[in-house]
Write an enzyme that holds these catalytic residues in place. Structure first.
Site, PDB file in Angstrom:
ATOM      1  N   ASN A   1     -49.776  68.500 -86.089  1.00 49.41           N
ATOM      2  CA  ASN A   1     -49.352  69.825 -86.535  1.00 49.41           C
ATOM      3  C   ASN A   1     -48.623  69.628 -87.782  1.00 49.41           C
ATOM      4  OD1 ASN A   1     -47.676  67.867 -84.837  1.00 49.41           O
ATOM      5  ND2 ASN A   1     -46.200  69.436 -84.615  1.00 49.41           N
TER       6      ASN A   1
ATOM      7  N   TYR B   1     -50.128  64.088 -76.807  1.00 45.70           N
ATOM      8  CA  TYR B   1     -49.066  64.664 -77.744  1.00 45.70           C
ATOM      9  C   TYR B   1     -49.538  66.194 -78.127  1.00 45.70           C
ATOM     10  CZ  TYR B   1     -46.032  66.564 -81.295  1.00 45.70           C
ATOM     11  OH  TYR B   1     -45.303  67.251 -82.048  1.00 45.70           O
TER      12      TYR B   1
ATOM     13  N   GLY C   1      -5.747  67.663 -81.454  1.00 51.71           N
ATOM     14  CA  GLY C   1      -5.507  66.236 -81.508  1.00 51.71           C
ATOM     15  C   GLY C   1      -6.704  65.449 -82.270  1.00 51.71           C
TER      16      GLY C   1
ATOM     17  N   LYS D   1     -11.088  65.316 -81.218  1.00 53.26           N
ATOM     18  CA  LYS D   1     -11.357  64.815 -79.780  1.00 53.26           C
ATOM     19  C   LYS D   1     -12.010  65.994 -78.641  1.00 53.26           C
ATOM     20  CE  LYS D   1      -7.327  64.247 -77.564  1.00 53.26           C
ATOM     21  NZ  LYS D   1      -6.187  63.538 -76.861  1.00 53.26           N
TER      22      LYS D   1
ATOM     23  N   GLY E   1       3.828  67.304 -82.428  1.00 50.58           N
ATOM     24  CA  GLY E   1       4.115  67.407 -80.724  1.00 50.58           C
ATOM     25  C   GLY E   1       3.510  68.614 -80.134  1.00 50.58           C
TER      26      GLY E   1
ATOM     27  N   ARG F   1     -39.937  68.825 -74.868  1.00 51.11           N
ATOM     28  CA  ARG F   1     -39.088  69.036 -75.924  1.00 51.11           C
ATOM     29  C   ARG F   1     -38.831  70.543 -76.115  1.00 51.11           C
ATOM     30  NH1 ARG F   1     -41.385  65.644 -80.767  1.00 51.11           N
ATOM     31  NH2 ARG F   1     -39.770  66.730 -81.953  1.00 51.11           N
TER      32      ARG F   1
ATOM     33  N   ARG G   1      -7.507  57.208 -80.132  1.00 47.26           N
ATOM     34  CA  ARG G   1      -8.077  56.164 -79.220  1.00 47.26           C
ATOM     35  C   ARG G   1      -9.680  56.398 -79.160  1.00 47.26           C
ATOM     36  NH1 ARG G   1      -4.711  57.178 -74.033  1.00 47.26           N
ATOM     37  NH2 ARG G   1      -5.985  55.509 -73.140  1.00 47.26           N
TER      38      ARG G   1
ATOM     39  N   ALA H   1     -65.280  64.225 -76.200  1.00 46.65           N
ATOM     40  CA  ALA H   1     -64.172  63.068 -76.289  1.00 46.65           C
ATOM     41  C   ALA H   1     -64.414  62.530 -77.658  1.00 46.65           C
ATOM     42  CB  ALA H   1     -64.568  62.201 -75.160  1.00 46.65           C
TER      43      ALA H   1
END
Length: 444
Positions: free
Chosen positions: A366, A346, A16, A27, A80, A313, A20, A403
């Site tokens: 990176n 990150y 199919g 599908k 069909g 991730r 729709r 820092a």
């Protein structure tokens, strides 16, 4: 190749186009629980049947790729459901076959077992039926004194027949040789000019008995539109949430948690509201996944705490008792036992050693615009806030990164790294600037 002699075979009709759906994607490839619909059905069918064959349409290479290594047959013209089943007749084997539909992806193994059992108890053909709240345009199952005599498609049904509540789910099971013979006799003398698979029901009724196995609507309802896809997703998510809780997982607000079909949560995991599990996630016992976190392709160790508002991730492994805090993103990162990255950070393509603390605002650079490079941070390292680690770079065990530093060279174990300009003081200049700005503001 599977030996098809006297084995049971599931024939899945998947040619199919899904008109729709308003989509260029076949599908059968629309996704539920982050997996193509057809893969749900194949996974379930393999629990019950010895072999699986998928009937595709012409020019569907993506679908053929998705169903590998299972064999496929091609319906060259869409004429069909009987025409589609007939395309696979040479792959039926000699045992019982069941014809399934790719757009009925949520049929359970238990229901398939009941269908196969009904066939083995002597029926010429067994089929699945349901009683939907709104029968709509489903084909109706016509019975006579408790026996199925035929199925009438909605377009061809009379008003009285449309009033019948027992509806055809499309799935049926019979002997392979009987199916071949019936398919040869199917004609296209109907309103659509198509070859209906449902016509074999009347043939089977004349040859013996046809039995209907009923199952719940939410299990058998077809997916032919985006809204029906959303309803099927809701059904699947309910199943996955219930299965997780039955296995000992605490879901604080179950309806807000989204699972993929392959999500693995061990007992005593706690999941707070509004958490999304993409494909390939495993969370071990005792871990806490806090609200609004997004996990995909990652592993979370025992007793770890992730979130709130964390993103893990693919390729990320958080060892036992690690902490990943709010607005922290990890991509392809190995976070050692007890390591922490608690705020606004990150880390990409990095290894972080046991007991290391990564301060707020830290970034591993990176990507150089062409290649990805890796950052290696040793054990018990302290990385101060707003540090920028330019990969490839290695920070040795017990080192301290001040820092605000930009680190471009390796830092030996135990060293202090300062990669920032020296602070300069201008006596009284701060007050002068403030006063000047206030005067300009007063002057408009």
């Amino acid at each position: 190749m599977t030996d098809t002699t006297h084995c049971t075979t599931a024939i899945i009709l998947a040619a199919g186009l899904g008109t729709r759906m308003k989509s260029s994607l076949p599908k059968a490839l629309h996704r539920l629980g982050n997996q193509p619909m057809i893969n749900h059905l194949i996974t379930t069918a393999r629990q019950v049947f010895d072999d699986v064959v998928v009937v595709t349409g012409p020019d569907m290479p993506e679908l053929e790729q998705a169903v590998r290594p299972f064999r496929t047959a091609t319906q060259t013209q869409r004429l069909g459901t009987a025409h589609a089943a007939n395309a696979a007749r040479d792959l039926f084997g000699d045992g019982d076959i069941a014809v399934l539909y790719a757009d009925n992806p949520l049929i359970t193994a238990e229901t398939m077992e009941r269908l196969l059992a009904a066939r083995r108890q002597g029926a010429s053909l067994a089929l699945l039926g349901m009683r939907p709240a709104v029968p709509g345009r489903y084909g109706r199952i016509i019975e006579d004194h408790g026996k199925v005599v035929k199925i009438v498609e909605f377009k061809d049904a009379s008003e009285d027949e449309r009033g019948i509540t027992l509806c055809n789910a499309g799935v049926m099971c019979a002997g392979a040789e009987d199916f071949r013979n019936w398919l040869e006799e199917v004609r296209n003398e109907n309103a659509q000019g198509e070859y209906y698979l449902t016509d074999v029901v009347e043939m089977a009724a004349k040859a013996g008995s046809v039995v209907c196995v009923e199952a719940p609507e939410d299990e058998l309802a077809g997916v032919n539109s985006r809204s029906e896809l959303a309803r099927a997703e809701a059904t699947l998510q309910t199943r996955l949430r219930n299965a997780a809780m039955d296995a000992g997982v605490t879901l604080v607000a179950p309806d807000t948690v989204f699972f993929s079909t392959d999500t693995v949560l061990e007992a005593d995991v706690t999941v707070e509201p509004n958490v999304f599990f993409g494909p390939g996630v495993t969370v071990h016992s005792g871990a806490l996944i806090r609200a609004f976190s997004h996990l995909e392709g990652c592993t979370v160790g025992e007793g770890a705490m992730i979130g709130p508002y964390a993103r893990l991730r693919p390729g990320t492994v958080c060892a036992a008792h690690t902490h990943v805090g709010n607005f922290v993103e990890l991509k392809n990162v190995e976070l050692g036992e007890g390591a922490k990255a608690n705020h606004l950070t990150y880390l990409g393509d990095a290894s972080v050693g046991r007991g290391t603390n990564v301060g707020a605002g830290t970034i591993t650079c990176n990507y150089d615009g062409v290649f990805k490079h890796r950052t290696v941070i040793g054990e018990r390292v302290f990385v101060g806030s707003d540090a920028i680690l330019v990969a490839p770079v290695t920070i040795g065990d017990d080192a301290l990164v001040a820092a605000g530093s930009v680190i471009t060279d390796d830092v030996p174990a135990g060293d202090l790294a300062l990669g920032r300009t020296r602070q300069t003081l201008k006596s009284g200049r701060g007050l002068q600037i403030k006063q000047s700005l206030k005067a300009r503001k007063e002057q408009g």
